[in-house]
Write a protein that holds these residues in place. Structure first.
Motif, short mmCIF file in Angstrom:
data_model
loop_
_atom_site.label_atom_id
_atom_site.label_comp_id
_atom_site.label_asym_id
_atom_site.label_seq_id
_atom_site.Cartn_x
_atom_site.Cartn_y
_atom_site.Cartn_z
N VAL A 29 26.07 31.75 9.48
CA VAL A 29 27.14 32.59 9.67
C VAL A 29 26.83 33.72 10.78
CG1 VAL A 29 28.40 34.69 8.49
CG2 VAL A 29 28.48 32.39 7.46
N GLN A 30 25.80 34.28 10.92
CA GLN A 30 25.26 35.25 11.61
C GLN A 30 25.41 34.87 13.14
OE1 GLN A 30 21.25 36.11 11.55
NE2 GLN A 30 21.49 38.25 12.18
N GLU A 31 25.21 33.57 13.54
CA GLU A 31 25.06 33.06 14.59
C GLU A 31 26.72 32.84 15.05
OE1 GLU A 31 23.13 33.25 17.04
OE2 GLU A 31 21.20 33.71 15.80
N CYS A 32 27.47 32.33 13.97
CA CYS A 32 28.85 31.81 14.45
C CYS A 32 29.80 33.25 14.77
CB CYS A 32 29.65 31.13 13.28
SG CYS A 32 29.08 29.58 13.10
N LEU A 33 29.46 34.17 14.11
CA LEU A 33 29.85 35.69 14.39
C LEU A 33 29.51 36.08 15.83
CD1 LEU A 33 29.20 37.53 10.89
CD2 LEU A 33 31.61 36.91 11.93
N ALA A 34 28.32 35.85 15.95
CA ALA A 34 28.00 36.12 17.46
C ALA A 34 28.58 35.51 18.57
CB ALA A 34 26.55 35.94 17.53
N LEU A 35 29.12 34.21 17.97
CA LEU A 35 29.79 33.45 19.34
C LEU A 35 31.21 33.53 19.14
CD1 LEU A 35 28.29 30.00 18.54
CD2 LEU A 35 27.81 31.33 20.57
N GLY A 36 31.78 34.85 18.34
CA GLY A 36 33.15 34.95 18.35
C GLY A 36 34.02 34.36 17.14
N ALA A 37 33.43 33.47 16.40
CA ALA A 37 34.43 32.97 15.37
C ALA A 37 34.44 34.15 14.06
CB ALA A 37 33.53 31.85 14.89
N GLN A 38 35.49 34.07 13.71
CA GLN A 38 35.95 34.98 12.28
C GLN A 38 35.40 34.08 11.21
OE1 GLN A 38 40.44 35.78 12.85
NE2 GLN A 38 39.60 37.44 11.75
N CYS A 39 34.82 34.72 10.30
CA CYS A 39 33.88 34.12 9.11
C CYS A 39 34.53 34.76 8.15
CB CYS A 39 32.39 34.19 9.40
SG CYS A 39 31.92 32.87 10.77
N PHE A 40 34.62 33.73 6.68
CA PHE A 40 35.23 34.32 5.56
C PHE A 40 34.13 33.77 4.42
CE2 PHE A 40 38.71 34.52 8.59
CZ PHE A 40 39.12 35.60 8.38
N ARG A 62 31.95 40.63 8.11
CA ARG A 62 31.87 41.38 9.43
C ARG A 62 30.35 41.14 10.02
NH1 ARG A 62 34.61 45.24 5.75
NH2 ARG A 62 36.87 45.12 6.47
N SER A 63 29.44 40.85 8.87
CA SER A 63 28.07 40.39 9.27
C SER A 63 27.61 39.57 8.23
CB SER A 63 27.27 41.61 9.67
OG SER A 63 26.83 42.43 8.33
N ALA A 64 26.38 39.08 8.14
CA ALA A 64 26.20 38.17 7.36
C ALA A 64 25.65 38.92 6.07
CB ALA A 64 24.60 37.57 7.67
N THR A 65 25.72 40.39 6.05
CA THR A 65 25.66 41.13 4.96
C THR A 65 26.97 42.08 4.35
OG1 THR A 65 24.41 43.21 6.14
CG2 THR A 65 23.08 41.19 5.19
N GLU A 66 27.76 42.12 5.31
CA GLU A 66 29.01 42.92 4.92
C GLU A 66 29.98 42.35 4.68
OE1 GLU A 66 31.08 47.03 7.09
OE2 GLU A 66 29.44 45.80 8.21
N ARG A 67 30.76 42.61 3.68
CA ARG A 67 32.00 41.75 3.21
C ARG A 67 33.15 42.64 3.35
NH1 ARG A 67 30.93 39.15 -2.27
NH2 ARG A 67 30.13 41.44 -2.92
N GLY A 68 34.44 42.13 3.52
CA GLY A 68 35.55 43.10 3.32
C GLY A 68 36.02 42.88 1.86
N THR A 69 37.12 43.14 1.74
CA THR A 69 37.98 43.31 0.71
C THR A 69 38.31 42.09 0.16
OG1 THR A 69 39.87 44.15 1.32
CG2 THR A 69 38.66 45.73 0.73
N PRO A 70 38.40 41.86 -1.10
CA PRO A 70 38.93 40.50 -1.59
C PRO A 70 40.58 40.31 -1.31
CG PRO A 70 37.76 41.70 -3.40
CD PRO A 70 38.02 42.71 -2.47
#
Length: 319
Positions: A29-40, A62-70
């Motif tokens: 996920v960390q690397e997918c985010l770095a490539l610009g993909a949205q991850c959930f 938002r990162s491999a450790t930070e999650r948004g709201t459900p």
């Protein structure tokens, strides 16, 4: 060249149960985010069927450790779904998949492995196309069938068909009457009183030197390491003293890897980790292959980035 507007959903075990520092999914996920993909992120229990519509409660990462709201999403809100719930492959694992399959009748969004693979294949049974490269084994339910194979091999390894991480794995000897009765007791427990199948595999003494893990992405060989058991143990469990070491593939292993890669490609399996002992396949892990963080430390390469690049690349699929 990467796909645009990627929305990747990662379904895993509950967040608090993950080993965040070493979790393969979060590393990718960390690397997918770095490539610009949205991850959930979501857990399997968040999948529901509501008035004929399958939905899932997920959080944007938002990162491999930070999650948004459900937030409640429809399955079509995502471009890809990576169902990486760890085995055992039991009803708890399969039932959420049934709901996903119902919502994805035509292959979109794409799932990391085709549903027919996840529903119908066991990671402990080597497919027919790869039998020539596999350790000798017998899958059976009746004790008489196990006994015939065990007495022929003298020493065997018994495994449940649905588990992972060496859970339930036991060495069985068949030299004496006492050995056979001990094997009967162990196999009865493994098969729930000889009512469901398990696998009996030839014992390979080379296990004392460990087993080799090959990692694949889209059928392409990525890297390999040697998994070594804790001193005095024949079971390799990375949570119980197992270690990783560098490994240089033999010519036999390279040929086997080529054939494994072709089989994975034919079956649409995107991510896989295959274990070998003495060049013989013992397991094909395609539900939730792991160890990427540890392998990166051993090989000194960013393997997660290679995986993320493949997952985010523009390509045509017919899975």
């Amino acid at each position: 060249l990467y796909q645009k507007n990627l929305r990747l959903l990662w379904v895993t075990d509950p967040w608090d149960t993950l080993d965040h520092a070493n979790d393969t999914t979060l590393r990718i996920v960390q690397e997918c985010l770095a490539l610009g993909a949205q991850c959930f992120w979501a857990e399997a229990s968040g999948i529901t069927l509501d008035d004929k519509r399958t939905r899932i409660q997920a959080r944007e990462l938002r990162s491999a450790t930070e999650r948004g709201t459900p937030t409640l999403f429809g399955i079509s809100d995502f471009t890809h779904i990576y169902y990486r719930v760890d085995p055992p492959v039991d009803m708890k694992y399969l039932h959420p998949l049934y709901l996903l399959k119902r919502a994805i009748p035509h292959g979109r969004p794409e799932v990391h492995s085709p549903f027919d693979v996840l529903f119908s294949m066991s990671e402990k049974i080597v497919p027919q196309e790869l039998e020539a490269y596999a350790a000798s084994s017998r899958v059976a339910t009746r004790f008489e069938d196990f006994e015939a194979f065990g007495k022929k091999k003298v020493t065997t390894i018994a495994k449940p068909l649905h588990a992972a991480q060496s859970q339930g794995v036991v060495r069985l000897d068949w030299k004496t009457t006492t050995d056979t009765e001990k094997a009967r007791t162990a196999l009865s427990a493994l098969t729930d009183g000889f009512t469901r199948p398990a696998v009996l595999q030839e014992y390979l003494p080379e296990i004392s030197n460990g087993e080799v893990r090959h990692w694949f992405i889209d059928g392409r060989f990525l890297a390999s390491v040697r998994k070594k058991p804790a001193p005095g143990s024949l079971i390799i469990d990375m949570d119980q003293g197992g270690t990783l070491a560098p490994h240089s593939c033999s010519d036999v292993e390279k040929k086997t890897a080529q054939n494994i890669g072709r089989w994975l490609t034919r079956n649409g399996i995107r991510m896989a980790a295959v274990d070998l002992i003495s060049g013989k396949i013992t397991d094909i892990n395609f539900t939730s292959p792991g160890l990427i963080v540890g392998m990166e430390k051993v090989v000194g390469r960013n393997l997660a980035r290679d995986i993320a690049r493949a997952l985010c690349a523009a390509r045509s699929t017919k899975f």
